[in-house]
Enzyme design. Structure first.
Site, PDB file in Angstrom:
ATOM      1  N   ASP A  74     114.723 -35.375   2.616  1.00  0.00           N
ATOM      2  CA  ASP A  74     115.209 -35.204   1.244  1.00  0.00           C
ATOM      3  C   ASP A  74     115.120 -33.725   0.835  1.00  0.00           C
ATOM      4  O   ASP A  74     114.200 -33.009   1.280  1.00  0.00           O
ATOM      5  CB  ASP A  74     114.307 -36.079   0.345  1.00  0.00           C
ATOM      6  CG  ASP A  74     114.848 -36.285  -1.051  1.00  0.00           C
ATOM      7  OD1 ASP A  74     116.061 -36.176  -1.236  1.00  0.00           O
ATOM      8  OD2 ASP A  74     114.028 -36.586  -1.960  1.00  0.00           O
ATOM      9  N   GLU A 126     124.063 -31.255  -2.359  1.00  0.00           N
ATOM     10  CA  GLU A 126     123.950 -31.395  -3.829  1.00  0.00           C
ATOM     11  C   GLU A 126     124.831 -30.392  -4.565  1.00  0.00           C
ATOM     12  O   GLU A 126     124.897 -29.228  -4.199  1.00  0.00           O
ATOM     13  CB  GLU A 126     122.473 -31.190  -4.231  1.00  0.00           C
ATOM     14  CG  GLU A 126     122.249 -31.209  -5.740  1.00  0.00           C
ATOM     15  CD  GLU A 126     120.762 -31.205  -6.120  1.00  0.00           C
ATOM     16  OE1 GLU A 126     119.947 -31.818  -5.398  1.00  0.00           O
ATOM     17  OE2 GLU A 126     120.429 -30.580  -7.143  1.00  0.00           O
ATOM     18  N   HIS A 198     120.255 -39.321  -7.652  1.00  0.00           N
ATOM     19  CA  HIS A 198     118.835 -38.933  -7.619  1.00  0.00           C
ATOM     20  C   HIS A 198     118.185 -39.351  -8.935  1.00  0.00           C
ATOM     21  O   HIS A 198     118.867 -39.671  -9.896  1.00  0.00           O
ATOM     22  CB  HIS A 198     118.724 -37.414  -7.430  1.00  0.00           C
ATOM     23  CG  HIS A 198     118.989 -36.992  -6.024  1.00  0.00           C
ATOM     24  ND1 HIS A 198     118.036 -36.409  -5.229  1.00  0.00           N
ATOM     25  CD2 HIS A 198     120.101 -37.100  -5.256  1.00  0.00           C
ATOM     26  CE1 HIS A 198     118.556 -36.168  -4.034  1.00  0.00           C
ATOM     27  NE2 HIS A 198     119.810 -36.569  -4.026  1.00  0.00           N
ATOM     28  N   GLY A 199     116.845 -39.335  -8.941  1.00  0.00           N
ATOM     29  CA  GLY A 199     116.148 -39.596 -10.200  1.00  0.00           C
ATOM     30  C   GLY A 199     116.199 -41.044 -10.627  1.00  0.00           C
ATOM     31  O   GLY A 199     116.406 -41.356 -11.803  1.00  0.00           O
ATOM     32  N   THR A 224     109.152 -41.134  -7.791  1.00  0.00           N
ATOM     33  CA  THR A 224     108.004 -41.226  -8.705  1.00  0.00           C
ATOM     34  C   THR A 224     107.490 -42.664  -8.805  1.00  0.00           C
ATOM     35  O   THR A 224     106.275 -42.890  -8.871  1.00  0.00           O
ATOM     36  CB  THR A 224     108.407 -40.690 -10.102  1.00  0.00           C
ATOM     37  OG1 THR A 224     108.947 -39.370  -9.912  1.00  0.00           O
ATOM     38  CG2 THR A 224     107.223 -40.613 -11.042  1.00  0.00           C
TER      39      THR A 224
END
Ligand code: 13P
Length: 278
Positions: A74, A126, A198-199, A224
């Site tokens: 990543d 990205e 992402h995220g 996370t």
């Protein structure tokens, strides 16, 4: 070439892991739900791993338990790690040159594609900047990717997966996420290249299902949430006395951490299954 992600492939969650134990917990969720999965390592986690041992474990455990597991590097900004991961048998790598001007991002991405293709390894790149902190990669700019930028990038690279900034953030959200779904939709109109979000932590089930409703979204990253599940496992161990000096029980602690990660990952994977029926 192991082109595991393509226009007609299933959708995946990609979970960031940092050890054999965290990988196993996510793989057990995949076995439980019957879904395939991507295990990804941040650059920082990758640096700390016994990489060959990790790869061998993941591939063997996957094979033994019939779990389709793919290894991904990543947000990588170091060419030497890309070369090494390609040689070691990672299935895909992400080159993150998004902080550079577009023309430099294109040159760097093409260099990675040249290296990776020789070994059949897929490349994610990205555009725009995904805000927040992902281990040692951080960005404070909220750079939603523009369609002109995306078109220009795709015209000049032959990338396998595109991570364009759509307003999701790495880490915890401060306030409600402001997701630019239109960027996903418009990208689908110009290319079949898989779109990466992402995220993923902090998005509601409804938001995740909406993302999964776009058939070009093939990969949603969750990091996370894996760490938070790990933390919950420790908290439970403290609550039930497994961390007391007298009667300290590492096996019970590790089991709690494992189960907490497995449960979180299984809940996300159930969304994949739900999305397929909608
Ligand atoms: P989260 O930490 O918000 O889940 O983001 C993960 C990610 O996008 C990793 O690249």
């Amino acid at each position: 070439m192991n082109k595991y992600i393509h226009a007609g492939s299933p959708q995946f969650f990609a979970f960031n892991v940092w050890s054999i134990e965290s990988a196993k917990a996510v793989m057990d969720a995949a076995a439980q739900t019957g879904c395939g999965l991507i295990l990804q390592t941040s650059m920082k986690a990758y640096e700390q791993l016994d990489k060959e041992g990790f790869r061998t474990y993941v591939k063997d455990y996957g094979q033994k338990n019939d779990i389709k597991t793919y290894l991904h590097l990543d947000h990588c900004r170091k060419m030497e790690y890309i070369h090494e991961a390609v040689d070691l048998g990672w299935d895909s790598v992400m080159i993150d040159a998004s902080e550079k001007p577009l023309c430099e991002n294109i040159v760097i991405t093409n260099e990675v594609i040249r290296t990776a293709r020789q070994k059949g390894v897929l490349v994610e790149a990205e555009i725009g900047q995904i805000r927040g902190q992902e281990d040692d990669i951080s960005s404070v700019k909220a750079g939603i990717a523009g369609m002109r930028e995306i078109e220009e990038f795709l015209k000049n690279t032959d990338v396998d997966m595109l991570a364009a900034a759509i307003g999701t953030v790495h880490g915890l959200y401060k306030g409600a996420p402001d997701i630019h779904y239109d960027v996903i939709e418009q990208t689908a109109q110009i290319t079949e290249i898989p779109f990466v979000v992402h995220g993923g932590t902090g998005l509601s089930d409804g938001e995740l299902l909406r993302l999964l409703s776009y058939k070009n979204v093939k990969k949603i990253n969750i990091s996370t949430d894996v760490k938070l599940a790990y933390r919950r496992g420790i908290e439970e161990s403290i609550r039930d006395g497994a961390m007391e000096p007298k009667g300290f029980d590492p096996l019970r602690v590790e089991r709690r951490i494992h189960d907490s990660i497995q449960q979180m990952a299984a809940e996300k994977m159930e969304l994949l299954k739900k999305g397929r029926t909608m």
